[in-house]
Design a protein around this motif. Structure first.
Motif, PDB file in Angstrom:
ATOM      1  N   UNK A 232       9.953   7.818  -0.583  1.00 33.23           N
ATOM      2  CA  UNK A 232      10.815   7.178  -0.102  1.00 33.23           C
ATOM      3  C   UNK A 232      10.313   5.968  -0.535  1.00 33.23           C
ATOM      4  N   UNK A 233      11.617   5.415  -0.146  1.00 39.25           N
ATOM      5  CA  UNK A 233      11.541   3.870  -1.225  1.00 39.25           C
ATOM      6  C   UNK A 233      10.722   3.046   0.142  1.00 39.25           C
ATOM      7  N   UNK A 234      10.356   2.026   0.209  1.00 41.78           N
ATOM      8  CA  UNK A 234       9.429   1.527  -1.357  1.00 41.78           C
ATOM      9  C   UNK A 234       7.716   2.248  -1.216  1.00 41.78           C
ATOM     10  N   UNK A 235       7.895   3.542  -1.192  1.00 38.97           N
ATOM     11  CA  UNK A 235       6.564   4.341  -1.004  1.00 38.97           C
ATOM     12  C   UNK A 235       5.763   3.503  -2.395  1.00 38.97           C
ATOM     13  N   UNK A 236       6.447   2.664  -2.703  1.00 37.63           N
ATOM     14  CA  UNK A 236       5.113   2.305  -4.540  1.00 37.63           C
ATOM     15  C   UNK A 236       4.209   1.248  -4.265  1.00 37.63           C
ATOM     16  N   UNK A 237       5.470   0.294  -2.867  1.00 38.02           N
ATOM     17  CA  UNK A 237       4.780  -0.622  -2.241  1.00 38.02           C
ATOM     18  C   UNK A 237       3.549  -1.294  -2.358  1.00 38.02           C
ATOM     19  N   UNK A 238       2.609  -2.124  -2.297  1.00 41.05           N
ATOM     20  CA  UNK A 238       0.642  -1.694  -1.758  1.00 41.05           C
ATOM     21  C   UNK A 238       1.119  -1.956  -0.412  1.00 41.05           C
ATOM     22  N   UNK A 239       1.299  -1.910   0.192  1.00 43.80           N
ATOM     23  CA  UNK A 239       0.979  -2.083   2.299  1.00 43.80           C
ATOM     24  C   UNK A 239       1.617  -0.626   2.278  1.00 43.80           C
ATOM     25  N   UNK A 240       2.521  -0.303   1.837  1.00 48.82           N
ATOM     26  CA  UNK A 240       3.082   1.143   1.830  1.00 48.82           C
ATOM     27  C   UNK A 240       2.400   1.801   1.609  1.00 48.82           C
ATOM     28  N   UNK A 241       1.325   1.743   0.407  1.00 45.11           N
ATOM     29  CA  UNK A 241       0.536   2.630  -0.148  1.00 45.11           C
ATOM     30  C   UNK A 241      -0.188   2.904   0.492  1.00 45.11           C
ATOM     31  N   UNK A 242      -0.629   1.719   0.531  1.00 35.87           N
ATOM     32  CA  UNK A 242      -2.335   2.041   0.926  1.00 35.87           C
ATOM     33  C   UNK A 242      -2.310   3.062   2.778  1.00 35.87           C
ATOM     34  N   UNK A 243      -1.141   2.223   3.197  1.00 34.15           N
ATOM     35  CA  UNK A 243      -1.051   2.877   4.736  1.00 34.15           C
ATOM     36  C   UNK A 243      -0.736   4.540   4.672  1.00 34.15           C
ATOM     37  N   UNK A 244       0.085   5.376   3.637  1.00 34.53           N
ATOM     38  CA  UNK A 244      -0.476   6.283   3.408  1.00 34.53           C
ATOM     39  C   UNK A 244      -0.970   6.640   3.060  1.00 34.53           C
ATOM     40  N   UNK A 245      -1.982   6.519   1.895  1.00 35.01           N
ATOM     41  CA  UNK A 245      -2.996   7.049   1.634  1.00 35.01           C
ATOM     42  C   UNK A 245      -4.617   7.212   2.166  1.00 35.01           C
ATOM     43  N   UNK A 247      -3.918   5.151   6.203  1.00 33.58           N
ATOM     44  CA  UNK A 247      -3.721   4.477   7.292  1.00 33.58           C
ATOM     45  C   UNK A 247      -4.473   3.606   7.793  1.00 33.58           C
ATOM     46  N   UNK A 248      -4.876   2.865   6.776  1.00 33.87           N
ATOM     47  CA  UNK A 248      -6.109   1.274   6.361  1.00 33.87           C
ATOM     48  C   UNK A 248      -4.432   0.262   6.670  1.00 33.87           C
ATOM     49  N   UNK A 249      -3.791  -0.663   7.463  1.00 34.54           N
ATOM     50  CA  UNK A 249      -2.718  -1.907   7.108  1.00 34.54           C
ATOM     51  C   UNK A 249      -3.778  -3.070   6.511  1.00 34.54           C
ATOM     52  N   UNK A 250      -2.298  -3.568   5.704  1.00 36.95           N
ATOM     53  CA  UNK A 250      -2.655  -5.145   5.698  1.00 36.95           C
ATOM     54  C   UNK A 250      -1.656  -5.953   6.333  1.00 36.95           C
ATOM     55  N   UNK A 251      -1.818  -6.698   5.989  1.00 42.07           N
ATOM     56  CA  UNK A 251      -0.720  -7.787   5.898  1.00 42.07           C
ATOM     57  C   UNK A 251      -0.463  -9.102   5.321  1.00 42.07           C
ATOM     58  N   UNK A 252       0.487 -10.103   4.769  1.00 40.04           N
ATOM     59  CA  UNK A 252       0.538 -11.065   3.557  1.00 40.04           C
ATOM     60  C   UNK A 252      -1.261 -11.975   4.366  1.00 40.04           C
ATOM     61  N   UNK A 253      -1.636 -12.104   4.735  1.00 39.16           N
ATOM     62  CA  UNK A 253      -2.908 -12.897   4.561  1.00 39.16           C
ATOM     63  C   UNK A 253      -3.650 -12.166   3.995  1.00 39.16           C
TER      64      UNK A 253
END
Length: 438
Positions: A232-245, A247-253
Motif C-alpha cells: 500500500x502506498x506510502x508504506x515506505x514513508x518513514x512514519x508509516x513504516x515505523x508504525x507498521x513495524x 506500532x510506535x508513532x512519530x510526528x513532524x517534531x
C-alpha cells in the motif's frame, strides 16, 4: 495474522512490471560529469580541488560544510574543468564541480576488509561520514548524523526500508535480488552501533521472492528478522513504516530515534557495507529508467554526476515523445524541464509518460466527500488545509496540524474534484519552514 500496515493510504497502478525483471545494467558516462556541492539536506559541501587539477575515481573533491553535510567524491578519473553554478534536476542553479572524464577510470585504491569484526563504533561512523553517504531514498539526510543519536543504547530497532512503495520504481527490488548479501551485511554493520537493537528487513508483500531470499540469508541471525508489509502506498514513508513495524508513532517534531528507531533505505545500507568492507565512498547508485514513453525500461548502475541524457540513452531513448518527464516516481517525484542535468546521490528514477494526466485535469470545487481524509496517513484534513494555504492563512494552517502533512500525494490522487491539494499544502509548508529557519 493481520498484515503490517498503517491507517490510510492508496493503491495506485504500480507500473513495476515495466522494469522489475530487468537485471541491473551499467551506464558509462560521457566526457563531462557534474557534481553539485549540495546533494543532501544541510550545508553544501566545500570544494577542495581547483580548475586544472587531475582527480581519480573515489577521490574526495569536496569536504562536508558542517556537521549536517556530506563530502562529495569523483566517480571517474579526469581533470577539473570548472567550478561554477550548474542547473540541477529541480531547476535550481547549484555550485558544482565539473570534471572532464579521461575514460581511464583510474581510482585511488580502496582498502578492503575480510570481516567487520573488531571495528569500533567511532570508526564505523567516521567511515560512513567520509564516504559521503546520505539517505538514497530521496531525502538525502547525511547518514552519519542519523547513526549518531544522543543515546544509542535506547535504539530498539534498526529498520531496513525495503518497501519501495513508490509506483514504477524497481531499483531497490533489483538490488535485493542481485546483491542481498550486501544489504544484510550493511544492516549487520549498523547493528554494531546499537547493542540493544533488533534489525528488521521490512518488505512489501508484492515482493515474495525478496522476502524468501532475505529470510534464507538471515535464518541463523538472531538479531535480524524479515517482516512482510501490506502492499500500500506510502508504506515506505518513514512514519508509516515505523508504525507498521513497531506500532510506535512519530510526528513532524520528532525523529525516529525519539521512539527508539533508526531507518535506512536499501541503497543506503548497501553503501554503508561498501564503505566499511570495500573502502569505497559513495560514487554510484541504482537508477530506474521507466515509463510508457521509454523504449527499454530498465535499472542501471549509474556513476554520480552522469547526465540524465546519457542515462536515458542507455534505455534506448524515448520511443514516443513524452508529455511529462518526472525525476523520481509519479507520487513524490517532480516534473523535469529537460535532461541536460546531472544525476546525484538522491536520483532514484527517470520516468517518461506519454500522457500528462495532471495537466489535463480541470480542478473543481470541493464536494466535501471526505475521501482525502480517509486516505491521509497523517490523519489531517487535506481539503481544509489546502483552503488555508490558498488564502495564506498561516495561523489556521498551523492550528489544524498542517505541518503533519508528509506530502505523499494521496489526497491529490483520490480527490474526485481534481484539486491540487498536496501542491497547495506543500507550498504553505515550505513558506512556514523557511520562516522558522530565519
Amino acid at each position: 495474522m493481520a498484515k503490517l500496515t498503517f491507517v490510510g493510504g492508496i493503491h495506485p497502478y504500480d507500473g513495476k512490471d515495466l522494469s522489475k525483471d530487468k537485471a541491473i545494467g551499467e551506464v558509462l558516462p560521457g566526457k563531462e560529469l557534474v557534481y553539485p556541492l549540495s546533494q543532501h539536506i544541510g550545508a553544501p559541501a566545500k570544494a577542495i580541488v581547483a580548475k586544472g587539477d587531475r582527480v581519480l575515481a573515489g577521490q574526495k573533491i569536496a569536504e562536508a560544510g558542517g556537521f549536517v553535510s556530506a563530502p562529495v567524491h569523483a566517480s571517474v578519473s579526469g581533470t577539473v574543468k570548472a567550478i561554477e553554478p550548474r542547473r540541477v534536476a529541480a531547476g535550481d542553479m547549484v555550485m558544482s564541480i565539473v570534471v572532464e572524464n579521461d575514460g581511464l577510470y583510474e581510482d585511488v585504491g580502496f582498502r578492503t576488509r575480510t570481516s567487520p569484526d573488531g571495528i569500533k563504533r567511532e570508526e564505523i561512523i567516521e567511515t560512513v561520514k567520509e564516504a559521503g553517504i546520505v539517505g538514497m531514498g530521496g531525502a538525502g539526510f547525511p547518514t552519519h548524523v542519523k547513526l549518531s543519536p544522543k543515546e544509542p543504547d535506547k535504539i530498539d530497532y534498526v529498520i531496513a526500508n525495503c518497501a519501495e512503495c513508490e509506483p514504477y520504481l524497481t531499483s531497490d527490488y533489483r538490488r535485493m535480488l542481485e546483491e542481498p548479501e550486501k544489504l544484510v551485511g550493511g544492516l549487520k554493520i549498523i547493528l554494531k552501533l546499537f547493542p540493544n537493537a533488533h534489525g528488521i528487513l521490512a518488505v512489501e508483500d508484492n515482493k515474495p521472492d525478496c522476502i524468501s531470499l532475505l529470510r534464507q540469508l538471515t535464518i541463523n541471525e538472531t538479531r535480524i528478522s524479515v517482516r512482510a508489509l501490506k502492499t500500500k502506498y506510502p508504506q515506505g514513508g518513514e512514519r508509516q513504516l515505523i508504525f507498521a513495524v513497531t506500532g510506535r508513532k512519530i510526528n513532524s517534531t520528532m525523529l525516529p530515534a525519539d521512539v527508539g528507531c533508526v531507518v535506512n533505505n536499501v541503497d543506503t545500507m548497501v553503501a554503508v557495507y561498501r564503505a566499511v568492507m570495500e573502502g569505497r565512498p559513495l560514487m554510484e547508485r541504482i537508477v530506474t529508467v521507466t515509463g510508457d514513453a521509454v523504449a527499454n525500461p530498465a535499472n542501471f548502475r549509474v556513476r554520480i554526476g552522469t547526465s540524465y541524457n546519457e542515462i536515458l540513452e542507455a534505455a534506448g531513448g524515448f520511443k514516443e515523445k513524452p508529455e511529462k518527464i518526472v525525476c523520481g516516481g509519479p507520487m513524490m517525484g517532480f516534473a523535469m524541464f529537460g535532461l541536460d542535468v546531472p544525476s546525484t546521490k538522491t536520483s532514484t528514477a527517470l520516468l517518461g509518460l506519454t500522457r500528462d494526466e495532471v495537466s489535463a485535469m480541470e480542478p473543481g470545487p470541493c464536494i466535501n466527500c471526505g475521501r482525502c481524509v480517509e486516505v491521509c496517513p497523517g490523519r489531517v484534513v487535506p481539503s481544509r488545509l489546502a483552503d488555508y494555504a490558498e488564502h495564506f492563512d498561516e495561523e489556521a494552517f498551523l492550528a489544524n496540524y498542517g505541518m503533519e502533512c508528509c506530502e505523499c500525494g494521496c489526497c491529490s490522487y483520490i480527490c474526485p474534484a481534481k484539486r491540487p491539494l498536496t501542491q497547495q499544502i506543500k507550498s504553505m509548508r515550505k513558506i512556514l519552514l523557511a520562516k522558522k529557519k530565519k
